[in-house]
Design a protein around this motif. Structure first.
Motif, PDB file in Angstrom:
ATOM      1  N   UNK A  10      54.097  29.593  33.957  1.00 10.56           N
ATOM      2  CA  UNK A  10      54.604  28.230  34.289  1.00 10.56           C
ATOM      3  C   UNK A  10      55.360  27.809  32.752  1.00 10.56           C
ATOM      4  N   UNK A  11      54.894  28.420  31.664  1.00  9.96           N
ATOM      5  CA  UNK A  11      55.415  28.179  30.431  1.00  9.96           C
ATOM      6  C   UNK A  11      56.789  28.171  30.352  1.00  9.96           C
ATOM      7  N   UNK A  12      57.530  29.319  30.566  1.00  6.54           N
ATOM      8  CA  UNK A  12      59.093  29.412  30.631  1.00  6.54           C
ATOM      9  C   UNK A  12      59.592  28.573  31.729  1.00  6.54           C
ATOM     10  N   UNK A 300      59.546  32.657  25.031  1.00  3.65           N
ATOM     11  CA  UNK A 300      59.561  34.064  25.269  1.00  3.65           C
ATOM     12  C   UNK A 300      58.394  34.907  24.937  1.00  3.65           C
ATOM     13  N   UNK A 301      57.769  34.410  24.006  1.00  5.24           N
ATOM     14  CA  UNK A 301      56.285  34.956  23.811  1.00  5.24           C
ATOM     15  C   UNK A 301      55.405  35.076  24.710  1.00  5.24           C
ATOM     16  N   UNK A 302      55.312  34.562  25.970  1.00  6.88           N
ATOM     17  CA  UNK A 302      54.681  34.722  27.010  1.00  6.88           C
ATOM     18  C   UNK A 302      55.081  35.707  27.771  1.00  6.88           C
ATOM     19  N   UNK A 303      56.251  36.252  27.708  1.00  7.09           N
ATOM     20  CA  UNK A 303      56.779  37.452  28.667  1.00  7.09           C
ATOM     21  C   UNK A 303      55.975  38.439  28.540  1.00  7.09           C
ATOM     22  N   UNK A 304      55.742  39.177  27.255  1.00  8.36           N
ATOM     23  CA  UNK A 304      55.164  40.431  27.269  1.00  8.36           C
ATOM     24  C   UNK A 304      53.664  40.585  27.959  1.00  8.36           C
ATOM     25  N   UNK A 305      52.752  39.425  27.403  1.00  8.55           N
ATOM     26  CA  UNK A 305      51.666  39.368  28.042  1.00  8.55           C
ATOM     27  C   UNK A 305      51.578  39.039  29.819  1.00  8.55           C
ATOM     28  N   UNK A 306      52.507  38.403  30.010  1.00  8.95           N
ATOM     29  CA  UNK A 306      52.784  38.262  31.494  1.00  8.95           C
ATOM     30  C   UNK A 306      53.120  39.461  32.080  1.00  8.95           C
ATOM     31  N   UNK A 307      53.870  40.345  31.527  1.00  7.19           N
ATOM     32  CA  UNK A 307      54.382  41.681  32.301  1.00  7.19           C
ATOM     33  C   UNK A 307      53.045  42.439  32.340  1.00  7.19           C
ATOM     34  N   UNK A 308      52.099  42.441  31.088  1.00  9.37           N
ATOM     35  CA  UNK A 308      50.980  43.262  31.167  1.00  9.37           C
ATOM     36  C   UNK A 308      49.918  42.818  32.250  1.00  9.37           C
ATOM     37  N   UNK A 309      49.864  41.494  32.368  1.00  5.45           N
ATOM     38  CA  UNK A 309      48.869  40.889  33.513  1.00  5.45           C
ATOM     39  C   UNK A 309      49.305  41.095  34.816  1.00  5.45           C
ATOM     40  N   UNK A 310      50.764  40.854  35.056  1.00  6.97           N
ATOM     41  CA  UNK A 310      51.266  40.798  36.455  1.00  6.97           C
ATOM     42  C   UNK A 310      51.157  42.528  37.022  1.00  6.97           C
ATOM     43  N   UNK A 311      51.380  43.463  35.781  1.00  8.22           N
ATOM     44  CA  UNK A 311      51.189  44.907  36.327  1.00  8.22           C
ATOM     45  C   UNK A 311      49.601  44.987  36.685  1.00  8.22           C
ATOM     46  N   UNK A 312      48.637  44.488  35.890  1.00  7.31           N
ATOM     47  CA  UNK A 312      47.354  44.691  36.224  1.00  7.31           C
ATOM     48  C   UNK A 312      46.962  44.262  37.774  1.00  7.31           C
ATOM     49  N   UNK A 313      47.603  42.829  37.928  1.00 10.67           N
ATOM     50  CA  UNK A 313      47.287  42.451  39.358  1.00 10.67           C
ATOM     51  C   UNK A 313      48.135  42.862  40.402  1.00 10.67           C
ATOM     52  N   UNK A 314      49.315  43.627  40.001  1.00 10.99           N
ATOM     53  CA  UNK A 314      50.229  44.552  41.189  1.00 10.99           C
ATOM     54  C   UNK A 314      49.229  45.653  41.322  1.00 10.99           C
ATOM     55  N   UNK A 315      48.763  46.298  40.446  1.00 15.58           N
ATOM     56  CA  UNK A 315      47.913  47.433  40.684  1.00 15.58           C
ATOM     57  C   UNK A 315      46.762  47.426  41.548  1.00 15.58           C
ATOM     58  N   UNK A 316      46.215  46.194  41.848  1.00 19.28           N
ATOM     59  CA  UNK A 316      44.981  45.728  42.347  1.00 19.28           C
ATOM     60  C   UNK A 316      45.716  45.242  44.138  1.00 19.28           C
ATOM     61  N   UNK A 317      46.736  45.294  44.165  1.00 24.89           N
ATOM     62  CA  UNK A 317      47.513  44.923  45.486  1.00 24.89           C
ATOM     63  C   UNK A 317      47.862  43.763  45.581  1.00 24.89           C
TER      64      UNK A 317
END
Length: 385
Positions: A10-12, A300-317
């Motif tokens: 939501x931030x960006x 822009x500082x939110x994008x790296x942690x968002x990438x990491x969290x979205x990857x973890x959530x994607x791995x959970x289906x």
């Protein structure tokens, strides 16, 4: 985890899309601001230009300024401050001495030091500030000065338009720069209708001489000077017809370094003007300053942690987060490939790459600012002459 990811996304979205849409929508409902023309007469003006090793460009700049003054019926002077150039800048400027251009020489000390040196000698009631390379449009001067008929206006922001730079790679980012300039102009027009522009672009702006501050060395001078009007209880108006034209910087690394330095200096300026971000003091202007200048730099500082969290959530289906992860991965890959290989990308990809480079520069700049880095003096990146 999902709530944190939602906040990060939501931030960006709010900073770059939500706020501008709300701003422009509110301005459309409010309608165009009616200027107060209760004061008459033409103010005297001083056009102030600081130069450092600008020999290839300063001649064309001065020709454009002199031509623009033909449309100005009032008194005007042109003052060029040379910041210790070691090329032929002074020799070029001196050739314009008979055409109303005054040269002030100084030792190399940076733009802020030169402004503090030459402004006290200026005779104009309004100071017109411009960088050494953007070229004036024929109607720039009267359009820029007209809003000062309203006594509530303390400074006026003009409009900077990007033209393709010279050289083999000079126009690489011209398209992205033009899109960004249009985006900024739309926001400034809306801000002007609602509460005044949050600041001005160094390419072209003006301020009442009585409001001119002592310029600090470590902040962006255009932001620090123009916001002095707000600090004095005045408004920054926007004059879209007051145009200057500048070349795009072509090199990827030049663009990146420029964005990093501007961000560090911009964050320093925000810190110095932090009192203006208090809505209790400045009303909606304070909200606009936070959203336009602070939130967009922090986003822009939110994008790296968002990438990491979205990857973890994607791995959970979680399918929606798979799309977010894929989009961010593609964006990071595009930025890395473009920066490392310097390939000329087709227009849609080129615009996306330009956006990623811009965001990366913002993020690095903010981190350097937080780490204590400051730029008190630096030589701006230039497009090929």
């Amino acid at each position: 985890m999902e709530i944190a990811a939602i906040v990060l996304i939501l931030v960006p979205v709010i900073a770059y899309l939500g706020y501008p849409l709300v701003l422009i929508g509110a301005a459309a409902i409010a309608g165009r601001r009616r200027a107060d023309h209760s004061t008459g007469g033409l103010p005297t003006i001083s056009i102030v230009i600081c130069a450092y090793n600008e020999a290839p460009r300063i001649g064309a700049k001065l020709e454009s300024v002199i031509a623009a003054l033909e449309a100005w019926p009032g008194a005007a002077e042109i003052v060029v401050g040379d910041d210790g150039s070691n090329d032929d800048t002074c020799a070029v400027v001196e050739r314009f001495a008979g055409r109303g251009v005054r040269l002030v020489r100084g030792p190399r000390g940076g733009k802020a030091a030169m402004l503090n040196r030459i402004v006290p000698s200026c005779t104009g009631a309004v100071l017109v500030m411009s960088d050494a390379d953007p070229l004036f449009d024929a109607g720039t001067v009267p359009a820029l000065i007209a809003p000062f008929a309203d006594p509530a206006v303390g400074a006026v922001a003009g409009s900077v338009e990007t033209i393709r730079g010279g050289g083999r790679r000079g126009g690489r980012f011209a398209g992205a720069d033009r899109v960004f300039r249009a985006y900024e102009s739309a926001m400034r027009r809306a801000e002007d209708d609602l509460f005044g522009c949050v600041s001005a672009d160094g390419g072209i702006y003006a301020i009442r001489a009585a409001l001119m501050p002592h310029v600090v060395a470590d902040a962006t001078d255009d932001f620090y000077i123009s916001t002095a009007a707000v600090a004095a209880g005045r408004r920054i108006a926007f004059a879209p017809a007051a145009k200057v034209y500048e070349h795009s910087i072509g090199g990827d690394r030049q663009q990146f370094r420029r964005r990093v330095r501007i961000t560090v200096r911009g964050m320093t300026g925000l810190w110095r003007r932090r009192a203006l971000m208090n809505p209790m003091r400045t009303g909606w202007y304070g909200v606009g300053l936070i959203m336009h200048k602070l939130a967009r730099r922090l986003a822009p500082l939110t994008l790296p942690p968002l990438w990491l969290l979205s990857g973890l959530l994607a791995a959970r289906g979680h399918m929606p987060w798979s799309l977010v992860f894929a989009a961010l991965s593609a964006g990071f890959a595009l930025g890395a490939i473009g920066f490392l290989t310097m390939l000329k990308l087709p227009r849609p990809l080129g615009l996306a790459y330009g956006a990623m480079l811009h965001l990366a520069g913002l993020g690095v700049g903010v981190m350097l600012f937080l780490a204590g880095r400051r730029y008190a003096q630096w030589t701006p990146q230039k497009a090929p002459a």
